[in-house]
Design a protein around this motif. Sequence first.
Motif, PDB file in Angstrom:
ATOM      1  N   THR A  40      28.104 -37.624 -68.481  1.00  0.00           N
ATOM      2  CA  THR A  40      26.681 -37.350 -68.228  1.00  0.00           C
ATOM      3  C   THR A  40      26.277 -37.851 -66.851  1.00  0.00           C
ATOM      4  O   THR A  40      25.512 -37.184 -66.124  1.00  0.00           O
ATOM      5  CB  THR A  40      25.812 -38.027 -69.308  1.00  0.00           C
ATOM      6  OG1 THR A  40      26.160 -37.497 -70.586  1.00  0.00           O
ATOM      7  CG2 THR A  40      24.327 -37.777 -69.051  1.00  0.00           C
ATOM      8  N   GLU A  41      26.784 -39.031 -66.460  1.00  0.00           N
ATOM      9  CA  GLU A  41      26.457 -39.598 -65.145  1.00  0.00           C
ATOM     10  C   GLU A  41      26.939 -38.706 -64.008  1.00  0.00           C
ATOM     11  O   GLU A  41      26.352 -38.697 -62.918  1.00  0.00           O
ATOM     12  CB  GLU A  41      27.083 -40.987 -65.018  1.00  0.00           C
ATOM     13  CG  GLU A  41      26.405 -42.042 -65.882  1.00  0.00           C
ATOM     14  CD  GLU A  41      27.236 -43.314 -66.019  1.00  0.00           C
ATOM     15  OE1 GLU A  41      28.288 -43.392 -65.343  1.00  0.00           O
ATOM     16  OE2 GLU A  41      26.830 -44.212 -66.777  1.00  0.00           O
ATOM     17  N   SER A  42      28.002 -37.935 -64.274  1.00  0.00           N
ATOM     18  CA  SER A  42      28.533 -37.036 -63.244  1.00  0.00           C
ATOM     19  C   SER A  42      27.891 -35.654 -63.297  1.00  0.00           C
ATOM     20  O   SER A  42      28.266 -34.766 -62.527  1.00  0.00           O
ATOM     21  CB  SER A  42      30.049 -36.915 -63.391  1.00  0.00           C
ATOM     22  OG  SER A  42      30.378 -36.246 -64.608  1.00  0.00           O
ATOM     23  N   GLY A  43      26.952 -35.490 -64.243  1.00  0.00           N
ATOM     24  CA  GLY A  43      26.225 -34.227 -64.338  1.00  0.00           C
ATOM     25  C   GLY A  43      26.918 -33.168 -65.168  1.00  0.00           C
ATOM     26  O   GLY A  43      26.550 -31.990 -65.089  1.00  0.00           O
ATOM     27  N   GLY A  44      27.887 -33.546 -65.972  1.00  0.00           N
ATOM     28  CA  GLY A  44      28.589 -32.569 -66.791  1.00  0.00           C
ATOM     29  C   GLY A  44      28.432 -32.848 -68.269  1.00  0.00           C
ATOM     30  O   GLY A  44      27.587 -33.639 -68.695  1.00  0.00           O
ATOM     31  N   THR A  45      29.260 -32.166 -69.081  1.00  0.00           N
ATOM     32  CA  THR A  45      29.257 -32.388 -70.526  1.00  0.00           C
ATOM     33  C   THR A  45      30.698 -32.597 -70.987  1.00  0.00           C
ATOM     34  O   THR A  45      31.640 -32.062 -70.374  1.00  0.00           O
ATOM     35  CB  THR A  45      28.669 -31.184 -71.285  1.00  0.00           C
ATOM     36  OG1 THR A  45      29.464 -30.015 -71.025  1.00  0.00           O
ATOM     37  CG2 THR A  45      27.226 -30.938 -70.870  1.00  0.00           C
ATOM     38  N   LEU A  46      30.849 -33.332 -72.048  1.00  0.00           N
ATOM     39  CA  LEU A  46      32.189 -33.639 -72.537  1.00  0.00           C
ATOM     40  C   LEU A  46      32.896 -32.386 -73.050  1.00  0.00           C
ATOM     41  O   LEU A  46      34.104 -32.213 -72.842  1.00  0.00           O
ATOM     42  CB  LEU A  46      32.107 -34.687 -73.654  1.00  0.00           C
ATOM     43  CG  LEU A  46      33.428 -35.322 -74.094  1.00  0.00           C
ATOM     44  CD1 LEU A  46      34.123 -35.994 -72.911  1.00  0.00           C
ATOM     45  CD2 LEU A  46      33.183 -36.330 -75.202  1.00  0.00           C
ATOM     46  N   GLU A  47      32.145 -31.498 -73.706  1.00  0.00           N
ATOM     47  CA  GLU A  47      32.780 -30.299 -74.255  1.00  0.00           C
ATOM     48  C   GLU A  47      33.290 -29.353 -73.171  1.00  0.00           C
ATOM     49  O   GLU A  47      34.128 -28.474 -73.437  1.00  0.00           O
ATOM     50  CB  GLU A  47      31.833 -29.555 -75.200  1.00  0.00           C
ATOM     51  CG  GLU A  47      30.507 -29.155 -74.589  1.00  0.00           C
ATOM     52  CD  GLU A  47      29.433 -30.175 -74.890  1.00  0.00           C
ATOM     53  OE1 GLU A  47      28.255 -29.752 -75.025  1.00  0.00           O
ATOM     54  OE2 GLU A  47      29.748 -31.374 -74.972  1.00  0.00           O
TER      55      GLU A  47
END
Length: 261
Positions: free
Chosen positions: A236-243
């Motif tokens: 989340t901190e990098s602006g993405g999602t785990l999925e």
Amino acid sequence: MHKIEDLVAIMARLRDPDNGCPWDVKQSFETIVPYTIEEAYEVADAVDRRDFADLCDELGDLLLQVVFHARMAEEAGHFSFGDVVESICSKMITRHPHVFAEARADTAEEVLVNWEAIKRRERAAAGEVDTSALAGIARGLPEWQRAIKLQKRAATVGFDWPDVNPVFAKLHEEIDEVRAEFVDGADPARLTDEIGDVLFVCANLARHARIDVSTALRQANAKFERRFRRMEAIVTESGGTLEARTLDEQEALWQRVKAAE
């Protein structure tokens, strides 16, 4: 400071059909049991977290459950809270003859052997016809806990591994049998049976290690949750999602979080 008599009186007032609490009046043994079990687990959670202020609060909640059941039993003419206290006091005195009488028990292991022998005599005196070493183990227990109790009872008559090495060998054997079931087509019934064997041996391993299975699993759950949530936070901190990450990328994140601990 309030006393136990105050709690008993409060419960009686709450259960008063005319002037009590509608929710409390509506309850039965069956509806309260889930709360009793939940409160016991919350006590265990407070102990795990070493939160003694919360432990004090949770023990009060658990005590309320005992008082609640006793009140309902008294209303039905079965027994009262005083009878509960009398029963447990008598039981503890009877089952600790090395403290309250002339018997000897110099180790914790000897205490447990004596405890089980006394319980067998109590069941016989009560007319219990089941003479098995496994008699009296409640079927309503969580299955992991029942597995441990079955193993401990069997051990009292000598049916036990002499040390942990045969347990490891048995665990490898059972895992190989599970693997074979997957190779043969993974029949659900056979897989259930074989995975059950693996879990039973794992419980036995914990018993030999003198590790509480529930504590070990709670810690494993907490560890997994902590690490997984940290993975989510990093993404989340990098602006993405785990999925959106590949499995290899997720595994790399897991190892990163693990190493940071």
